[in-house]
Design an enzyme around this catalytic site. Structure first.
Site, mmCIF file in Angstrom:
data_model
loop_
_atom_site.group_PDB
_atom_site.id
_atom_site.type_symbol
_atom_site.label_atom_id
_atom_site.label_comp_id
_atom_site.label_asym_id
_atom_site.label_seq_id
_atom_site.Cartn_x
_atom_site.Cartn_y
_atom_site.Cartn_z
ATOM 1 N N SER A 1 0.814 -1.301 0.038
ATOM 2 C CA SER A 1 0.027 0.016 -0.019
ATOM 3 C C SER A 1 0.847 1.313 0.104
ATOM 4 O O SER A 1 2.030 1.342 0.497
ATOM 5 C CB SER A 1 -1.017 -0.007 1.117
ATOM 6 O OG SER A 1 -1.467 1.181 1.473
ATOM 7 N N TYR B 1 -0.951 -0.239 9.917
ATOM 8 C CA TYR B 1 -1.251 -0.627 8.594
ATOM 9 C C TYR B 1 -0.138 -0.618 7.671
ATOM 10 O O TYR B 1 0.359 -1.304 6.928
ATOM 11 C CB TYR B 1 -2.535 -0.038 8.037
ATOM 12 C CG TYR B 1 -2.867 -0.320 6.654
ATOM 13 C CD1 TYR B 1 -3.706 -1.448 6.303
ATOM 14 C CD2 TYR B 1 -2.803 0.626 5.443
ATOM 15 C CE1 TYR B 1 -4.271 -1.786 5.267
ATOM 16 C CE2 TYR B 1 -3.110 0.135 4.307
ATOM 17 C CZ TYR B 1 -3.782 -0.969 4.116
ATOM 18 O OH TYR B 1 -4.463 -1.131 2.932
ATOM 19 N N LYS C 1 2.257 -3.226 5.748
ATOM 20 C CA LYS C 1 2.253 -3.229 4.336
ATOM 21 C C LYS C 1 3.798 -3.246 3.901
ATOM 22 O O LYS C 1 4.194 -3.757 2.893
ATOM 23 C CB LYS C 1 1.593 -1.961 3.859
ATOM 24 C CG LYS C 1 -0.020 -2.176 3.867
ATOM 25 C CD LYS C 1 -0.376 -3.768 3.248
ATOM 26 C CE LYS C 1 -1.989 -3.873 3.033
ATOM 27 N NZ LYS C 1 -2.178 -4.971 2.245
#
Length: 288
Positions: free
Chosen positions: A151, A164, A168
């Site tokens: 991401s 997150y 990622k």
């Protein structure tokens, strides 16, 4: 035509959004698809079989082959079960698409250990668990494709997504080393960085953007990365709204000191040390 006909593809988090689009496109090209989805909510709570079952029904209605799997990839047993479903149903595994994910957003000073741990377990540990289960089969057959879903939050950062983003970018680190280890066995490992309107990003997009960032734009890249024609490995490719571009970490030319420098000496050369103008692509200094 991307060569995926007859290949067995396991896609995690394939009950909706990007995973569903990937599955439909793989199946339309003749691949046999394992649709893994725990069936939970965006934050990872809950479970159910309806999401995976619906995608399987869509594929079969269109004349394709698919099977559902509802295991939790965040556990070693769950990851192994995804691959075992492929082996039991189709007799082999050729492609793993690590797509499963959850969100537990929040600023760092408010982030709980549970929010941190849960996100890493699904994204990073999940990618490890499924890939680790497939890896011996890839080695034995001297072929295999692994696709990580990274991401821009990991590559560049995003406010309120420390957990997150860490997960990622961790997947990119995993890719880098696996690409090296897999080279001897014709195993290709790449990452896609999608920008797409899914339930993970629905809060960020208005109606016009929802159309512009259709997840369908990402899936052709994923199928290409999983195809027989794919010979590249260790690459990150961004995809969204019709734009496709490779992302690469680069290193500045920097400054060399013949002796151990003082902190002041580094400060004096700081602009040169950090100047990325003309930074070459390639492996960092000191690597083979």
């Amino acid at each position: 035509m991307a060569g995926v006909e007859g290949r067995v593809v396991a896609i995690t988090g394939a009950g909706g959004g990007l995973g569903r689009q990937h599955a439909l496109l793989f199946a339309s090209r003749g691949a046999k698809v394992v649709i893994n989805d725990l069936g939970g909510s965006r934050d990872g709570t809950g479970a159910g079989s309806a999401m995976a079952d619906q995608v399987v029904e869509e594929i079969k209605a269109a004349g394709g082959e698919a099977v559902a799997n509802y295991d939790n990839v965040a556990t070693e047993e769950g990851g192994a079960a995804v691959i075992q479903t492929a082996l039991d149903t189709f007799g082999r595994i050729d492609v793993v698409v690590n797509n499963a994910g959850i969100l537990r957003d929040g600023t760092f000073h408010k982030m709980t250990v549970d929010s941190w741990d849960s996100v890493l377990k699904v994204h990073l540990y999940g990618s490890y668990n499924v890939t680790r289960a497939a890896w011996p089969h890839f080695r034995d057959q001297s072929s295999g494709k692994v696709i990580m879903t990274t991401s821009t939050s990991g590559l560049y950062g995003n406010f309120g997504q420390v957990n997150y983003g860490a997960a990622k970018l961790g997947m990119v680190g995993m890719m880098n080393s696996l690409a090296m280890e897999g080279a001897k066995y014709n195993i290709k490992v790449n990452s896609v960085a999608p920008i797409a309107a899914t339930r993970m990003t629905e809060d960020l997009f208005n109606d016009e953007m929802l159309k512009q960032f259709d997840p369908a734009y990402v899936s052709p890249l994923v199928v290409h990365l999983g195809s027989d024609e794919m010979t590249d490995s260790g690459w990150i490719v961004l995809a969204g709204a019709g734009q496709y571009a490779r992302v690469h970490f680069s290193q500045a030319n920097g400054v060399h000191f013949d002796e151990v420098p003082t902190p002041e000496a580094l400060g004096e050369k700081w602009d040169q040390i950090t100047d990325m103008t003309g930074a070459p692509l390639g492996k960092p200094f000191g690597t083979e």
